[in-house]
Design a protein around this motif. Structure first.
Motif, PDB file in Angstrom:
ATOM      1  N   ASN A   1       0.838  -1.179   0.000  1.00 12.20           N
ATOM      2  CA  ASN A   1       0.000   0.000   0.000  1.00 12.20           C
ATOM      3  C   ASN A   1       0.880   1.238   0.000  1.00 12.20           C
ATOM      4  O   ASN A   1       1.540   1.524   0.994  1.00 12.20           O
ATOM      5  N   GLY A   2       0.882   1.940  -1.110  1.00  9.36           N
ATOM      6  CA  GLY A   2       1.768   3.090  -1.254  1.00  9.36           C
ATOM      7  C   GLY A   2       1.438   4.210  -0.277  1.00  9.36           C
ATOM      8  O   GLY A   2       0.360   4.258   0.309  1.00  9.36           O
ATOM      9  N   VAL A   3       2.394   5.097  -0.109  1.00  9.76           N
ATOM     10  CA  VAL A   3       2.207   6.242   0.781  1.00  9.76           C
ATOM     11  C   VAL A   3       1.570   7.385  -0.006  1.00  9.76           C
ATOM     12  O   VAL A   3       2.082   7.782  -1.041  1.00  9.76           O
ATOM     13  N   VAL A   4       0.418   7.872   0.458  1.00 14.06           N
ATOM     14  CA  VAL A   4      -0.252   8.974  -0.248  1.00 14.06           C
ATOM     15  C   VAL A   4      -0.202  10.292   0.517  1.00 14.06           C
ATOM     16  O   VAL A   4      -0.701  11.311   0.058  1.00 14.06           O
ATOM     17  N   LEU A   5       0.384  10.244   1.696  1.00 11.33           N
ATOM     18  CA  LEU A   5       0.467  11.475   2.491  1.00 11.33           C
ATOM     19  C   LEU A   5       1.919  11.876   2.613  1.00 11.33           C
ATOM     20  O   LEU A   5       2.757  11.062   2.994  1.00 11.33           O
ATOM     21  N   SER A   6       2.252  13.107   2.304  1.00 12.66           N
ATOM     22  CA  SER A   6       3.595  13.565   2.647  1.00 12.66           C
ATOM     23  C   SER A   6       3.494  14.489   3.832  1.00 12.66           C
ATOM     24  O   SER A   6       2.821  15.516   3.793  1.00 12.66           O
ATOM     25  N   THR A   7       4.161  14.069   4.877  1.00 10.84           N
ATOM     26  CA  THR A   7       4.170  14.825   6.123  1.00 10.84           C
ATOM     27  C   THR A   7       5.469  15.626   6.167  1.00 10.84           C
ATOM     28  O   THR A   7       6.358  15.398   5.362  1.00 10.84           O
ATOM     29  N   PRO A   8       5.571  16.562   7.105  1.00  8.15           N
ATOM     30  CA  PRO A   8       6.788  17.383   7.152  1.00  8.15           C
ATOM     31  C   PRO A   8       8.032  16.517   7.297  1.00  8.15           C
ATOM     32  O   PRO A   8       7.976  15.448   7.889  1.00  8.15           O
ATOM     33  N   GLU A   9       9.127  17.009   6.770  1.00  7.68           N
ATOM     34  CA  GLU A   9      10.387  16.321   7.012  1.00  7.68           C
ATOM     35  C   GLU A   9      10.743  16.549   8.468  1.00  7.68           C
ATOM     36  O   GLU A   9      10.455  17.593   9.029  1.00  7.68           O
ATOM     37  N   GLY A  10      11.375  15.563   9.078  1.00  6.11           N
ATOM     38  CA  GLY A  10      11.639  15.679  10.503  1.00  6.11           C
ATOM     39  C   GLY A  10      10.384  15.327  11.276  1.00  6.11           C
ATOM     40  O   GLY A  10       9.534  14.594  10.778  1.00  6.11           O
ATOM     41  N   VAL A  11      10.237  15.871  12.464  1.00  7.41           N
ATOM     42  CA  VAL A  11       9.121  15.428  13.287  1.00  7.41           C
ATOM     43  C   VAL A  11       7.837  16.233  13.125  1.00  7.41           C
ATOM     44  O   VAL A  11       6.752  15.715  13.290  1.00  7.41           O
ATOM     45  N   LYS A  12       7.960  17.524  12.794  1.00  7.18           N
ATOM     46  CA  LYS A  12       6.733  18.311  12.711  1.00  7.18           C
ATOM     47  C   LYS A  12       6.842  19.507  11.786  1.00  7.18           C
ATOM     48  O   LYS A  12       7.935  19.946  11.432  1.00  7.18           O
ATOM     49  N   GLY A  13       5.660  19.998  11.403  1.00  9.41           N
ATOM     50  CA  GLY A  13       5.559  21.180  10.561  1.00  9.41           C
ATOM     51  C   GLY A  13       4.127  21.635  10.650  1.00  9.41           C
ATOM     52  O   GLY A  13       3.442  21.305  11.624  1.00  9.41           O
ATOM     53  N   LYS A  14       3.671  22.385   9.653  1.00  8.36           N
ATOM     54  CA  LYS A  14       2.287  22.858   9.727  1.00  8.36           C
ATOM     55  C   LYS A  14       1.409  22.358   8.593  1.00  8.36           C
ATOM     56  O   LYS A  14       0.191  22.478   8.656  1.00  8.36           O
ATOM     57  N   THR A  15       2.026  21.841   7.544  1.00  6.95           N
ATOM     58  CA  THR A  15       1.190  21.396   6.425  1.00  6.95           C
ATOM     59  C   THR A  15       1.484  19.954   6.058  1.00  6.95           C
ATOM     60  O   THR A  15       2.555  19.418   6.357  1.00  6.95           O
ATOM     61  N   LEU A  16       0.504  19.351   5.424  1.00  4.47           N
ATOM     62  CA  LEU A  16       0.740  18.040   4.831  1.00  4.47           C
ATOM     63  C   LEU A  16       0.106  18.000   3.464  1.00  4.47           C
ATOM     64  O   LEU A  16      -0.854  18.707   3.184  1.00  4.47           O
ATOM     65  N   ASP A  17       0.673  17.160   2.606  1.00  2.00           N
ATOM     66  CA  ASP A  17       0.168  17.033   1.239  1.00  2.00           C
ATOM     67  C   ASP A  17      -0.397  15.648   1.044  1.00  2.00           C
ATOM     68  O   ASP A  17       0.162  14.656   1.503  1.00  2.00           O
ATOM     69  N   LEU A  18      -1.501  15.650   0.331  1.00  2.00           N
ATOM     70  CA  LEU A  18      -2.172  14.396   0.062  1.00  2.00           C
ATOM     71  C   LEU A  18      -2.106  14.193  -1.447  1.00  2.00           C
ATOM     72  O   LEU A  18      -2.486  15.078  -2.197  1.00  2.00           O
ATOM     73  N   SER A  19      -1.582  13.060  -1.877  1.00  2.00           N
ATOM     74  CA  SER A  19      -1.645  12.790  -3.319  1.00  2.00           C
ATOM     75  C   SER A  19      -2.845  11.895  -3.559  1.00  2.00           C
ATOM     76  O   SER A  19      -3.021  10.884  -2.906  1.00  2.00           O
ATOM     77  N   MET A  20      -3.661  12.315  -4.499  1.00  2.00           N
ATOM     78  CA  MET A  20      -4.895  11.579  -4.733  1.00  2.00           C
ATOM     79  C   MET A  20      -4.780  10.745  -5.986  1.00  2.00           C
ATOM     80  O   MET A  20      -4.179  11.154  -6.959  1.00  2.00           O
ATOM     81  N   GLY A  21      -5.378   9.606  -5.939  1.00  2.00           N
ATOM     82  CA  GLY A  21      -5.384   8.749  -7.109  1.00  2.00           C
ATOM     83  C   GLY A  21      -4.090   7.970  -7.204  1.00  2.00           C
ATOM     84  O   GLY A  21      -3.074   8.372  -6.630  1.00  2.00           O
ATOM     85  N   PRO A  22      -4.131   6.857  -7.940  1.00  2.00           N
ATOM     86  CA  PRO A  22      -2.975   5.963  -7.968  1.00  2.00           C
ATOM     87  C   PRO A  22      -1.735   6.599  -8.562  1.00  2.00           C
ATOM     88  O   PRO A  22      -0.627   6.250  -8.211  1.00  2.00           O
ATOM     89  N   ASN A  23      -1.899   7.557  -9.469  1.00  2.00           N
ATOM     90  CA  ASN A  23      -0.709   8.155 -10.075  1.00  2.00           C
ATOM     91  C   ASN A  23      -0.406   9.543  -9.529  1.00  2.00           C
ATOM     92  O   ASN A  23       0.364  10.287 -10.127  1.00  2.00           O
ATOM     93  N   ALA A  24      -1.038   9.839  -8.411  1.00  2.00           N
ATOM     94  CA  ALA A  24      -0.811  11.135  -7.760  1.00  2.00           C
ATOM     95  C   ALA A  24      -0.989  12.280  -8.735  1.00  2.00           C
ATOM     96  O   ALA A  24      -0.174  13.188  -8.812  1.00  2.00           O
TER      97      ALA A  24
END
Ligand code: ADP
Ligand code: MG
Length: 345
Positions: free
Chosen positions: A31-54
C-alpha cells in the motif's frame, strides 16, 4: 489549494494531525504512501496525493502536523504541556483523539500504560504522562485531584471505575450561576494522591473495556472513552482571602471516524443499518457551531456533547488530534478525517 487557510492563533480550538508510519501489513500489501508529512518530526502542512498516479494534490494546513518520526514525548510536549498550564489556571480543557480505527487514537491517548516504579515506557501516551507531570507541578500546592473514566457506547454511559459496571449512568442538567452544566448521577470520582494511582485506574478501566470488547466486537471501534482529571487548588487572593480554583482536563478517545461517513454527512445506508454514531456526528456539529460563533450550539443532541458541555465553548480550551494512516487503501477515510479536522479550525 482551496484548503489552505490562515491559521488563527487566537482560536480556542487547536487542531493537529498525527500520521503514523505504515503498518507491517500495509507494507506487505504494498500500500503506497499517499500522504507527505513534514520532514523531521513536525511542521504545519501536509500534502495528500490523490489517485494511484498522484495526478492531483491537496495541501492542508493545521496548527501542527506530526510526521511518523514524532514520538510520544514530542506529541506530549507540543500538545499537552500548554493545556496542562491552562487547566491549572482554572480552564476546562479537552483533548480529543479523532480518526479512523487503527490509526493510533488509543496509542496517542493511553499508549503503553506500564508504570515501573515511576518510570514510564517510551510508548506511554498522553494520559500517563499527564498524570506524572500534574503531580510534579502540584508538589508544593494544597490541592486535590480526582479522576473519572467513562465509556459511551450506543448513547449509553458505563462507568469504567465502578465495581458494578452494568449500571447505566444518567446525565442530569445542572443549572448554575454563570452557565449551564451537566452532572452524571452515580459516577465514580476517585480521589488520587499520586500519578501511579491514577495510572492504575486507567489500567483497570481499560482492561474492563477490553474484556467487554471481546464479547461485542464493534464496541472498541464504536465507543468513546472519557478520562477526566479534575484539580481543586487552594489559592489566596492578593488581599489574603482563601479560595478554591478548579480546573478540568478531559482526555477523550473517540469512536472510529469511519462510523460517521464522509465529512460527517449522514449516509442513508449507514443510518438504516443503525451505524451512525450520534455522539460523533453531534460533536462535529457542536464544534462547527462554536467555530462559526453560531447562536445555537446543539449540545443537547448527544450524550457525549452533554457530558462535555461545560468543557466546550466559552472559557475553555479544546485540542483535536486527528490521527491518520499514510497508506493508499485508507485514502478515502484519511480525506474524511482531514476534512472534519480542517472544518474545526
Ligand atoms: P485506534 O485506537 O485509532 O484504533 P491504535 O491506537 O489501537 O488505533 O493503533 C493501531 C496500532 O498501530 C497499534 O498496534 C498501535 O500500537 C500502532 N500505532 C499507532 N500509532 C502509532 C505510532 N505513532 N507509532 C507507533 N505505533 C503506532
Ligand atoms: Mg482504539
Amino acid at each position: 489549494k482551496d484548503f489552505e487557510r490562515e491559521i488563527n492563533e487566537d482560536t480556542s480550538i487547536h487542531v493537529v494531525v498525527r500520521c503514523r508510519g505504515r503498518s507491517d501489513r500495509e507494507i506487505k500489501e504494498n500500500n503506497g504512501v499517499v500522504l507527505s508529512t513534514p520532514e523531521g518530526v513536525k511542521g504545519k502542512t501536509l500534502d495528500l496525493s490523490m489517485g494511484p498516479n498522484a495526478v492531483s494534490n491537496k495541501t492542508y494546513a493545521f496548527d501542527k502536523v506530526f510526521s511518523p518520526a514524532a514520538d510520544q514525548t514530542t506529541v506530549y510536549e507540543d500538545v499537552v504541556v500548554p493545556v496542562l498550564d491552562e487547566m491549572l489556571a482554572g480552564y476546562n480543557c479537552t483533548i480529543f483523539a479523532y480518526g479512523q480505527t487503527g490509526t493510533g487514537k488509543t496509542y496517542t491517548m493511553s499508549g503503553d500504560m506500564t508504570d515501573t516504579l515511576g518510570i514510564l515506557s517510551d510508548d506511554a501516551g498522553i494520559i500517563p504522562r499527564t498524570l506524572y507531570a500534574l503531580f510534579h507541578k502540584l508538589e508544593d500546592t494544597e490541592s486535590t485531584v480526582k479522576c473519572s473514566f467513562i465509556e459511551l457506547y450506543n448513547e449509553e454511559l458505563r462507568d469504567l471505575l465502578s465495581y458494578d459496571d452494568s449500571t447505566k449512568l444518567k446525565i442530569f442538567e445542572n443549572e448554575k450561576k454563570g452557565g449551564h452544566s451537566t452532572m452524571v448521577q452515580g459516577m465514580e470520582e476517585t480521589y488520587i494522591d499520586s500519578a501511579s494511582s491514577g495510572i492504575r485506574l486507567l489500567q483497570t478501566g481499560s482492561h474492563k473495556r477490553q474484556v467487554a470488547a471481546t464479547k461485542c466486537n464493534d464496541l472498541s471501534s464504536r465507543s468513546h472513552t472519557v478520562f477526566t482529571i479534575t484539580v481543586l487548588t487552594k489559592r489566596t487572593t492578593d488581599s489574603g482571602e482563601d479560595y478554591v480554583s478548579s480546573g478540568k482536563l478531559n482526555l477523550v478517545d473517540l469512536a472510529g471516524s469511519e462510523n460517521i461517513g464522509r465529512s460527517g454527512a449522514e449516509n442513508k445506508r449507514a443510518t438504516e443499518a443503525g451505524l451512525i454514531n450520534k455522539s460523533l456526528l453531534t460533536l462535529g456539529r457542536v464544534i462547527n457551531a462554536l467555530v462559526d460563533k453560531s447562536s445555537h450550539i446543539p449540545y443537547r443532541e448527544s450524550k457525549l456533547t452533554r457530558l462535555l458541555q461545560d468543557s466546550l465553548g466559552g472559557r475553555t480550551k479544546t485540542c483535536i488530534i486527528a490521527t491518520v494512516s499514510p497508506a493508499r487503501n485508507n485514502l478515502e477515510e484519511t480525506i474524511s478525517t482531514l476534512d472534519y479536522a480542517f472544518r474545526a479550525k
